[in-house]
Design an enzyme around this catalytic site. Structure first.
Site, PDB file in Angstrom:
ATOM      1  N   ASP A  38      30.671   1.781 -32.914  1.00  0.00           N
ATOM      2  CA  ASP A  38      31.452   2.778 -33.550  1.00  0.00           C
ATOM      3  C   ASP A  38      31.176   4.163 -33.475  1.00  0.00           C
ATOM      4  O   ASP A  38      31.660   5.020 -34.175  1.00  0.00           O
ATOM      5  CB  ASP A  38      31.610   2.299 -34.958  1.00  0.00           C
ATOM      6  N   ASP A 283      67.322  31.063 -12.104  1.00  0.00           N
ATOM      7  CA  ASP A 283      66.340  30.182 -11.625  1.00  0.00           C
ATOM      8  C   ASP A 283      66.459  28.696 -12.237  1.00  0.00           C
ATOM      9  O   ASP A 283      66.204  27.453 -11.964  1.00  0.00           O
ATOM     10  CB  ASP A 283      64.883  30.597 -11.494  1.00  0.00           C
ATOM     11  N   GLY A 418      55.985  19.501  -8.456  1.00  0.00           N
ATOM     12  CA  GLY A 418      56.350  18.230  -8.098  1.00  0.00           C
ATOM     13  C   GLY A 418      57.235  18.057  -6.928  1.00  0.00           C
ATOM     14  O   GLY A 418      57.221  17.067  -5.966  1.00  0.00           O
ATOM     15  N   LEU A 419      58.329  18.870  -6.710  1.00  0.00           N
ATOM     16  CA  LEU A 419      59.252  18.716  -5.689  1.00  0.00           C
ATOM     17  C   LEU A 419      58.410  19.346  -4.342  1.00  0.00           C
ATOM     18  O   LEU A 419      58.841  18.562  -3.328  1.00  0.00           O
ATOM     19  CB  LEU A 419      60.523  19.794  -6.098  1.00  0.00           C
TER      20      LEU A 419
END
Length: 511
Positions: A38, A283, A418-419
């Protein structure tokens, strides 16, 4: 009784919730009565919040000897040592699963020791087995306020208490600075922030404020309910995330304070503002509008992000939260804002749901980030549980108007990057010589026009829609995409390249 093995949990334990409260306050020391493991609380504060000194937690370890003979003596020794060495105003003796199993009466220990310590001893009234992080925070924070709050005269100027910001919260310290700046711009004083930076003396003065603000829905509302019932203090509970929610937040504060906030709102949403310039740009319209998204997280962030996505033209396929105790309120809040609204605390089910939905972008926790990476979807982390990357050193709020601009930047960059990465992986990278040639062609308008007109081929023509799609592909892979698509079209006997042919070529080269 059915037991479920949870090896990935969306919420921490009751101990985590209590530690977030005590670790955020001044001159409060926490004695954790539990096994050696803990002490992870110390590691979390040191790693995520980058403390340069030991966090205010001391472990009263329960080992084999204590399991056999009892752990009361160890706990007494630890509390007395902490009182003498640390000299805190309050010592919080925190129950754990182990101390509960041993049936230790921590209240009795605190009652016996109180005469021997200078610090006030408090035992949180939570169930270490049943209660989770946010519920434990809510209950313990209310317990602390109820213990020390006193009736005070109101401040001369209109002032507020900000309830909620704490260490280990998702961007909460950054949120606090943004809300402070907003209130300062409106001429509203801040009496107290709870729990971050609060002390026992500060809690005694909590009733000086005219209004309490509960920033997050997960915890803090019980504190406001208590202060309203006990001292008649009014409060508002709106998380200012997104354009609509931020506007509601400001308007309600303005109504309570008797000031006009509409000029401030108009200034931040005017055509010249950063938000309007981003949302209304060509855009943004081409890269964001109409995209399909899914949202998952805690109550406050899932609700706020869902509203924001709708406001900027992104379609929300579904929105979910892992906070099962707030299911009814969550579904009611987002009714009509997403195609599906649900509650689930099983990350594997969420992962499968993401895969089935095939969204353009995912908004979720660190767990959804892992799932998205596995399924090759771009993802923005918008809620705890989070990675150390979501505890940035620079100011990075989620709430307020600055928070909106940050999220917009994150969305725009995540979808585009990502593209680009996806296209590079799909079609392969051009050689350095080809990249230079394409870059030169990009600069020269006449060369670009020649390159793109009719697919640069007399045999195969490109339809206007297909040509427009080709123009939107990043320049460094555009040549490769064009050549591969034309090669595929010739092999299949197509005389014209349409959008359908582009998608077919994409699927072909992904195999």
């Amino acid at each position: 009784m059915v037991l479920k093995l949870a090896y990935w949990m969306y919420e921490g334990t009751a101990l985590s919730g209590i530690a977030r409260v005590t670790g955020s306050m001044k001159k409060i020391h926490t004695v954790i009565h539990g096994p050696q493991g803990d002490s992870y609380i110390n590691v979390m504060f040191s790693m995520l919040e980058r403390f340069h000194e030991l966090p205010p937690f001391t472990l009263s370890a329960i080992g084999r000897r204590e399991m056999a003979k009892g752990s009361r003596a160890r706990l007494v020794e630890t509390v007395l040592r902490v009182d003498e060495e640390q000299k805190p105003d309050v010592i919080v003796i925190t129950p754990t699963c182990s101390s509960t199993l041993l049936q230790e009466d921590l209240d009795a220990v605190a009652h016996t020791l109180q005469a021997r310590t200078n610090a006030t001893l408090i035992v949180p009234k939570v169930n270490a087995f049943r209660d989770l992080e946010h519920y434990a925070m809510d209950q313990f924070l209310t317990q602390m306020v109820a213990t020390f709050a006193e009736e005070q005269s109101k401040s001369e100027r209109f002032s507020v208490n900000i309830i909620g910001p704490s260490y280990l919260g998702f961007h909460q310290i950054h949120d606090l600075e943004e809300i402070k700046k907003t209130l300062q711009d409106l001429g509203i004083e801040i009496n107290l922030v709870v729990p971050y930076g609060a002390s026992v003396e500060a809690l005694r003065n909590i009733t000086k404020a005219h209004l309490n603000i509960s920033l997050y829905q997960e915890y803090g509302k019980s504190v406001c309910d208590y202060l309203k019932e006990r001292f008649g203090m009014d409060y508002l509970s709106i998380t200012p995330l997104g354009i609509r929610q931020t506007g509601r937040f400001l308007e309600e504060i303005g109504e309570k304070a008797g000031i006009d906030v509409h000029a401030y709102i108009r200034r931040n949403l005017s055509p010249a503002s950063l938000i309007s310039r981003c949302v209304n740009s060509v855009d943004a319209l081409s890269s964001l509008y109409g995209k399909r998204a899914v949202v998952f997280g805690d109550y406050s962030h899932a609700v706020g992000v869902t509203y924001l996505l709708r406001e900027i033209g992104i379609q929300v396929e579904w929105a979910g939260t892992y906070m099962k105790a707030m299911e009814s309120s969550f579904k009611q809040e987002l009714q009509g804002q997403a195609k599906e609204v649900f509650v689930c605390d099983d990350f594997q089910k969420i992962s499968n749901k993401i895969k089935e939905t095939q969204p353009d972008i995912v908004f979720g926790t660190q767990m959804e980030r892992h799932s998205s990476a596995r399924h090759d979807f771009p993802c923005v982390v918008i809620s705890s549980p989070a990675h150390i990357l979501n505890f940035p050193l620079h100011a990075s709020p989620i709430l307020g108007y600055s928070g909106i601009t940050r999220i917009l930047d994150n969305i725009n960059g995540t979808i585009k990057l990502g593209l680009e990465e996806h296209l590079v992986n799909m079609f392969g990278e051009d050689s350095q010589e080809e990249e230079v040639q394409i870059a030169i062609a990009e600069v020269a308008a006449s060369t670009e026009k020649k390159e793109l007109s009719a697919g640069a081929s007399e045999e195969i023509k490109w339809t206007p829609d297909a040509l427009n799609t080709l123009k939107q592909i990043p320049f460094f892979v555009r040549g490769k995409v064009q050549r591969n698509t034309e090669t595929y079209a010739r092999e299949k006997g197509h005389k014209e390249i349409t959008l359908e042919v582009i998608y077919a070529a994409k699927a072909h080269f992904e195999k």
